[in-house]
Scaffold this motif. Structure first.
Motif, short mmCIF file in Angstrom:
data_model
loop_
_atom_site.label_atom_id
_atom_site.label_comp_id
_atom_site.label_asym_id
_atom_site.label_seq_id
_atom_site.Cartn_x
_atom_site.Cartn_y
_atom_site.Cartn_z
N ASP A 42 3.73 10.35 8.09
CA ASP A 42 5.02 9.99 8.08
C ASP A 42 5.56 9.97 6.84
O ASP A 42 4.98 10.08 5.58
CB ASP A 42 5.14 8.49 8.83
N LEU A 43 6.84 10.17 6.63
CA LEU A 43 7.89 10.40 5.60
C LEU A 43 8.54 9.01 5.26
O LEU A 43 8.08 8.45 4.29
CB LEU A 43 8.85 11.38 5.61
N ASP A 44 9.41 8.42 5.90
CA ASP A 44 10.32 7.38 5.52
C ASP A 44 9.39 6.29 5.34
O ASP A 44 8.86 5.86 6.43
CB ASP A 44 11.28 7.47 6.78
N ALA A 45 9.57 5.46 4.18
CA ALA A 45 8.70 4.42 3.98
C ALA A 45 7.09 4.42 4.13
O ALA A 45 6.58 3.26 4.02
CB ALA A 45 9.26 3.15 5.10
N THR A 46 6.76 5.59 4.06
CA THR A 46 5.25 5.71 4.04
C THR A 46 5.09 6.69 2.93
O THR A 46 4.15 6.29 1.90
CB THR A 46 4.89 6.67 5.45
N LEU A 47 5.68 7.57 2.69
CA LEU A 47 5.57 8.62 1.29
C LEU A 47 6.77 8.37 0.51
O LEU A 47 6.64 8.14 -0.79
CB LEU A 47 5.49 10.00 1.66
N TRP A 48 8.04 8.22 0.88
CA TRP A 48 9.19 7.76 -0.23
C TRP A 48 10.07 6.66 0.59
O TRP A 48 9.84 6.24 1.59
CB TRP A 48 9.94 9.11 -0.10
N PRO A 50 14.47 5.42 -0.44
CA PRO A 50 14.90 4.75 1.00
C PRO A 50 14.47 5.82 2.00
O PRO A 50 14.39 7.15 1.83
CB PRO A 50 16.34 4.67 0.55
N GLU A 51 14.72 5.42 3.47
CA GLU A 51 14.79 6.38 4.43
C GLU A 51 15.89 7.26 4.63
O GLU A 51 16.91 6.98 4.06
CB GLU A 51 14.46 5.56 5.61
N MET A 52 15.55 8.15 5.15
CA MET A 52 16.77 9.18 5.33
C MET A 52 18.17 8.51 5.98
O MET A 52 19.13 8.95 5.32
CB MET A 52 16.25 10.34 6.07
N VAL A 80 15.90 8.74 -4.19
CA VAL A 80 14.67 8.87 -3.13
C VAL A 80 13.60 9.25 -4.08
O VAL A 80 13.38 10.33 -4.88
CB VAL A 80 14.82 9.96 -2.12
N GLY A 81 12.31 8.20 -3.73
CA GLY A 81 11.40 8.64 -4.78
C GLY A 81 9.78 8.16 -3.96
O GLY A 81 10.00 7.54 -2.99
N LEU A 82 8.82 8.74 -4.38
CA LEU A 82 7.59 8.65 -3.78
C LEU A 82 7.13 7.25 -4.08
O LEU A 82 7.32 6.71 -5.21
CB LEU A 82 6.58 9.51 -4.33
N ILE A 83 6.51 6.60 -3.17
CA ILE A 83 6.28 5.18 -3.22
C ILE A 83 4.57 4.99 -3.17
O ILE A 83 4.01 5.76 -2.87
CB ILE A 83 6.77 4.34 -2.17
N GLY A 84 4.43 3.80 -3.71
CA GLY A 84 2.86 3.51 -3.82
C GLY A 84 2.14 4.25 -4.55
O GLY A 84 2.58 4.79 -5.75
N ASP A 85 0.92 4.80 -3.98
CA ASP A 85 0.17 5.86 -4.74
C ASP A 85 0.06 7.27 -3.99
O ASP A 85 -0.57 8.00 -4.21
CB ASP A 85 -1.19 5.37 -4.85
N ALA A 183 -5.43 7.05 13.48
CA ALA A 183 -4.23 6.49 13.04
C ALA A 183 -4.26 5.25 11.98
O ALA A 183 -4.99 4.22 12.79
CB ALA A 183 -3.26 6.33 14.03
N VAL A 184 -3.74 5.45 10.89
CA VAL A 184 -3.99 4.17 10.07
C VAL A 184 -2.63 3.59 9.65
O VAL A 184 -1.61 4.05 9.16
CB VAL A 184 -4.60 4.63 8.81
N TYR A 185 -2.35 2.15 9.66
CA TYR A 185 -1.46 1.44 9.60
C TYR A 185 -1.12 1.29 8.03
O TYR A 185 -1.93 0.85 7.12
CB TYR A 185 -1.46 -0.02 10.13
N ALA A 186 0.14 1.73 7.49
CA ALA A 186 0.41 1.52 6.01
C ALA A 186 1.76 1.00 6.01
O ALA A 186 2.98 1.49 5.60
CB ALA A 186 0.51 2.88 5.52
N PRO A 187 1.89 -0.39 5.96
CA PRO A 187 3.22 -1.33 6.05
C PRO A 187 3.83 -1.14 4.67
O PRO A 187 5.12 -1.40 5.08
CB PRO A 187 2.56 -2.59 6.57
N ARG A 188 3.14 -0.83 3.70
CA ARG A 188 3.99 -0.88 2.50
C ARG A 188 3.88 0.56 1.65
O ARG A 188 3.81 0.70 0.56
CB ARG A 188 3.19 -1.97 1.50
N GLY A 189 3.67 1.45 2.70
CA GLY A 189 3.61 2.85 2.22
C GLY A 189 2.24 3.23 2.00
O GLY A 189 1.20 2.43 1.95
N LEU A 190 2.18 4.34 1.52
CA LEU A 190 0.80 5.10 0.99
C LEU A 190 0.16 4.37 -0.15
O LEU A 190 0.67 4.80 -1.19
CB LEU A 190 0.82 6.68 0.98
N ARG A 191 -0.86 3.62 -0.14
CA ARG A 191 -1.40 3.00 -1.20
C ARG A 191 -2.91 3.35 -1.36
O ARG A 191 -3.30 3.84 -0.42
CB ARG A 191 -1.25 1.67 -1.60
#
Length: 208
Positions: A42-48, A50-52, A80-85, A183-191
């Motif tokens: 997913d993109l919004d709030a998973t990879l980056w 703010p959301e679009m 807009v920046g990449l989040i987590g790891d 499918a893996v839940y990433a509530p704080r983004g990709l870490r």
């Protein structure tokens, strides 16, 4: 990622990607652990973030945050920046030879697919490749993510059971898991912890 009732589809293949007519093959082992044939994000709030939908829109331009990593700046100055790891994980997927047999997909329900595409084109890995060109598949449009994955499956022949997916919305996880996708839940983004958990979960399902 949030959705809207209608929107355009934005789908493309990464230059040099494997053809859609290739037969599905078993996950390649690496250090005794099976690897997925396809990793989807997913993109919004998973990879980056703010959301679009939170942005003011184009024109977009490239900028840099305090850590020197690139960010996309919208017309109002929102970054807009990449989040987590995310950065280090995408770098591994792009450079580590063990991932040579794995395809990458963006699976997003945003109703601003053109904005997402522009952000992906502006953000680049250290190698200089854009996040847009890094991925084989761009399923970026509103609607059920089951549709996104069905289109990838039909195009590639990759089994759902050979796919690994990360998303910050739990109901998207449940929806795609119903197809057989890991499918893996990433509530704080990709870490890093979520990434390792996903790889281990996928390997267990494959019996390795």
């Amino acid at each position: 990622m949030r959705s809207a009732p209608q929107g355009a589809r934005a789908s493309a293949a990464r230059p040099g990607s494997r053809t859609s007519t290739s037969k599905p093959r078993a996950a390649a082992p690496a250090g005794g652990m099976a690897l997925p044939r396809l990793v989807a994000f997913d993109l919004d709030a998973t990879l980056w973030y703010p959301e679009m939908y939170m942005l003011d829109g184009p024109p977009f331009k490239l900028g840099h945050c305090s850590r020197g990593r690139p960010v996309v700046i919208d017309r109002s100055g929102e970054e807009v920046g990449l989040i987590g790891d995310t950065w280090s994980i995408l770098h591994e997927l792009h450079t580590d030879e063990k991932w040579a047999g794995t395809e990458i997909a963006y699976v997003s329900r945003t109703d601003m697919p053109k904005w997402a595409a522009q952000c992906l084109q502006l953000l680049k890995l250290d190698s200089g490749v854009s996040l847009h060109d890094f991925a084989h598949h761009h399923e970026i449009y509103p609607g059920s993510k089951r549709t996104h994955f069905r289109r990838i499956h039909e195009r590639t022949g990759i089994r759902y059971e050979d796919m690994l997916f990360f998303d910050d919305m739990h109901w998207n996880i449940e929806d795609c898991a119903g197809l057989g996708v890991c499918a893996v839940y990433a509530p704080r983004g990709l870490r890093a912890d979520v990434w390792k958990k996903g790889l281990a979960q996928y390997a267990r399902r494959q019996g390795s």
